[in-house]
Write an enzyme that holds these catalytic residues in place. Structure first.
Site, PDB file in Angstrom:
ATOM      1  N   HIS A 190       0.918  -1.143  -0.076  1.00  0.00           N
ATOM      2  CA  HIS A 190       0.022   0.049  -0.123  1.00  0.00           C
ATOM      3  C   HIS A 190       0.776   1.214   0.160  1.00  0.00           C
ATOM      4  CE1 HIS A 190       0.649  -0.600   4.368  1.00  0.00           C
ATOM      5  NE2 HIS A 190       0.430   0.644   4.741  1.00  0.00           N
ATOM      6  N   ASP A 191       2.060   1.413   0.609  1.00  0.00           N
ATOM      7  CA  ASP A 191       2.866   2.490   0.590  1.00  0.00           C
ATOM      8  C   ASP A 191       4.149   2.325  -0.398  1.00  0.00           C
ATOM      9  OD1 ASP A 191       1.380   4.036   2.451  1.00  0.00           O
ATOM     10  OD2 ASP A 191       2.307   3.541   4.119  1.00  0.00           O
ATOM     11  N   LYS A 194       6.117   5.337  -1.261  1.00  0.00           N
ATOM     12  CA  LYS A 194       7.151   6.006  -0.795  1.00  0.00           C
ATOM     13  C   LYS A 194       8.460   5.804  -1.059  1.00  0.00           C
ATOM     14  CE  LYS A 194       3.819   6.778   3.335  1.00  0.00           C
ATOM     15  NZ  LYS A 194       3.623   6.277   4.709  1.00  0.00           N
ATOM     16  N   HIS A 219       2.492   9.696  -3.117  1.00  0.00           N
ATOM     17  CA  HIS A 219       2.930   8.274  -2.967  1.00  0.00           C
ATOM     18  C   HIS A 219       1.939   7.345  -3.508  1.00  0.00           C
ATOM     19  CE1 HIS A 219       0.452   7.878   0.784  1.00  0.00           C
ATOM     20  NE2 HIS A 219       0.687   6.748   0.640  1.00  0.00           N
ATOM     21  N   HIS A 244      -6.100   4.133  -1.153  1.00  0.00           N
ATOM     22  CA  HIS A 244      -6.417   3.995   0.247  1.00  0.00           C
ATOM     23  C   HIS A 244      -6.129   5.185   1.144  1.00  0.00           C
ATOM     24  CE1 HIS A 244      -1.963   3.980   0.014  1.00  0.00           C
ATOM     25  NE2 HIS A 244      -1.864   4.001   1.379  1.00  0.00           N
ATOM     26  N   HIS A 245      -6.070   6.372   0.520  1.00  0.00           N
ATOM     27  CA  HIS A 245      -6.101   7.621   1.115  1.00  0.00           C
ATOM     28  C   HIS A 245      -7.394   8.552   0.661  1.00  0.00           C
ATOM     29  CE1 HIS A 245      -2.689   7.709   3.729  1.00  0.00           C
ATOM     30  NE2 HIS A 245      -2.046   7.134   2.790  1.00  0.00           N
ATOM     31  N   ASP A 273      -5.677   0.478   8.400  1.00  0.00           N
ATOM     32  CA  ASP A 273      -4.740   1.366   8.126  1.00  0.00           C
ATOM     33  C   ASP A 273      -4.505   2.455   9.105  1.00  0.00           C
ATOM     34  OD1 ASP A 273      -1.971   1.819   6.840  1.00  0.00           O
ATOM     35  OD2 ASP A 273      -2.771   3.452   5.810  1.00  0.00           O
TER      36      ASP A 273
END
Length: 323
Positions: A190-191, A194, A219, A244-245, A273
């Site tokens: 998911h990240d 970054k 990101h 997801h944000h 999360d």
């Protein structure tokens, strides 16, 4: 009680004999979906006949496959649509092999109320190879996720926790096996976006300025681009990474999606999360207590989060573990 018989297919003796001699498992069912006939191959493999309950085949299934199989079969009966489903079937020695079962509804019922016909074909070798390949993919993706977690300054197991919690919540919401796999892969990466952020932004304590915040917000879209380049993640997993944000009220990023326009898997993942971020210590914040984090999740229902997902998150068993 479903009564299965190897000779209840209809009046044509030659047709019955042909079906009995076929090397694959064949079956018929009535209009309600209850199996009324299985051929000799089914009986030889499973040893199940006559004593079965329900639709007539559950007795031979792996316990983990009963619920999803019945869900597909029940929907097929309701709609009359053909279906294929993979499940594990027990042999007489107690071992399991993978089969694909295919069911088709007849235009009009035959003798003995035969309304459905179908087959069970052994796909175990193919399925085992597929599962091994998937396991290797998961291991590689998990390794990348853990490496990113370490760079993010979190060595406390964030990646494994959010994957575990997301899968628990996904099961409570009734996701299919395919969706659970996509949710797992998306959660692991998911990240991943970054990876391109400088340490001065990623590890900065305190508030971020506008420029740093813009980099942080990039990101998720960059993560989707990077993950897509791997070449094997399904679109639903990529949607978790990108979205997801997003927020239920449309105030999130990168696309400002709202309500059910946000992909379901992303709506599920964002709850776990955020929960894990709240109960974890970060360079810019102290850890919240689990009770405080759950209260915040509830407060953000229908604002940041899908209210139905929040309801299941707060009430599901087991509750996501509290550290």
């Amino acid at each position: 009680m479903a009564h299965l018989t190897p000779t209840a297919l209809g009046p044509a003796p030659e047709y019955r004999r042909l079906v009995e001699e076929m090397p694959i498992m064949l079956w018929t069912a009535d209009v309600a979906g209850r199996w009324t006939h299985v051929n000799r191959r089914w009986i030889e493999y499973t040893g199940v006949i006559g004593e079965t309950t329900g639709f007539g085949f559950e007795e031979g299934l792996h316990p983990e496959d009963v619920a999803p199989t019945l869900a597909v079969w029940t929907e097929a009966i309701r709609t009359g649509q053909p279906y294929d489903i993979e499940y594990r079937l027990r042999d007489q020695a107690g071992g399991y092999r993978w089969f694909v079962v295919r069911g088709r509804k007849l235009a009009a019922p035959l003798a003995d109320d035969v309304a459905w016909v179908g087959s069970c074909s052994d796909i175990d070798e193919h399925k085992q190879a597929e599962l091994q390949a998937l396991a290797a993919q998961r291991a590689a993706v998990r390794a990348l996720g853990l490496a990113l977690e370490t760079r993010d300054g979190d060595t406390g197991g964030h990646t494994d926790r959010v994957v575990r919690h997301a899968l628990s919540l996904g099961r409570a919401l009734g996701l299919s096996a395919e969706d659970l796999t996509a949710l797992e892969l998306g959660a692991l990466l998911h990240d991943v976006g970054k990876i391109g952020l400088p340490d001065t932004v990623l590890l900065k304590p305190g508030a971020l300025d506008d420029q740093a915040w813009a980099l942080i917000r990039s990101h998720s879209a960059e993560g989707e681009r990077f993950a897509a380049a791997l070449g094997f993640l399904p679109p639903a997993a990529l949607a978790v990474i990108r979205h997801h944000h997003e927020r239920w009220d449309g105030q999130g990023y990168p696309d400002g999606l709202a309500w059910d326009r946000i992909p379901l898997l992303a709506r599920i993942f964002t709850v776990v999360d955020v929960y894990d971020a709240l109960v974890s210590e970060r360079p810019y914040k102290a850890a919240w207590t689990p009770a405080q984090a759950r209260e915040e999740i509830a407060r953000q229902s229908a604002l940041q989060f899908d209210p139905q997902v929040v309801d299941v998150f707060l009430s599901s068993t087991p509750v996501p573990e509290e550290r």
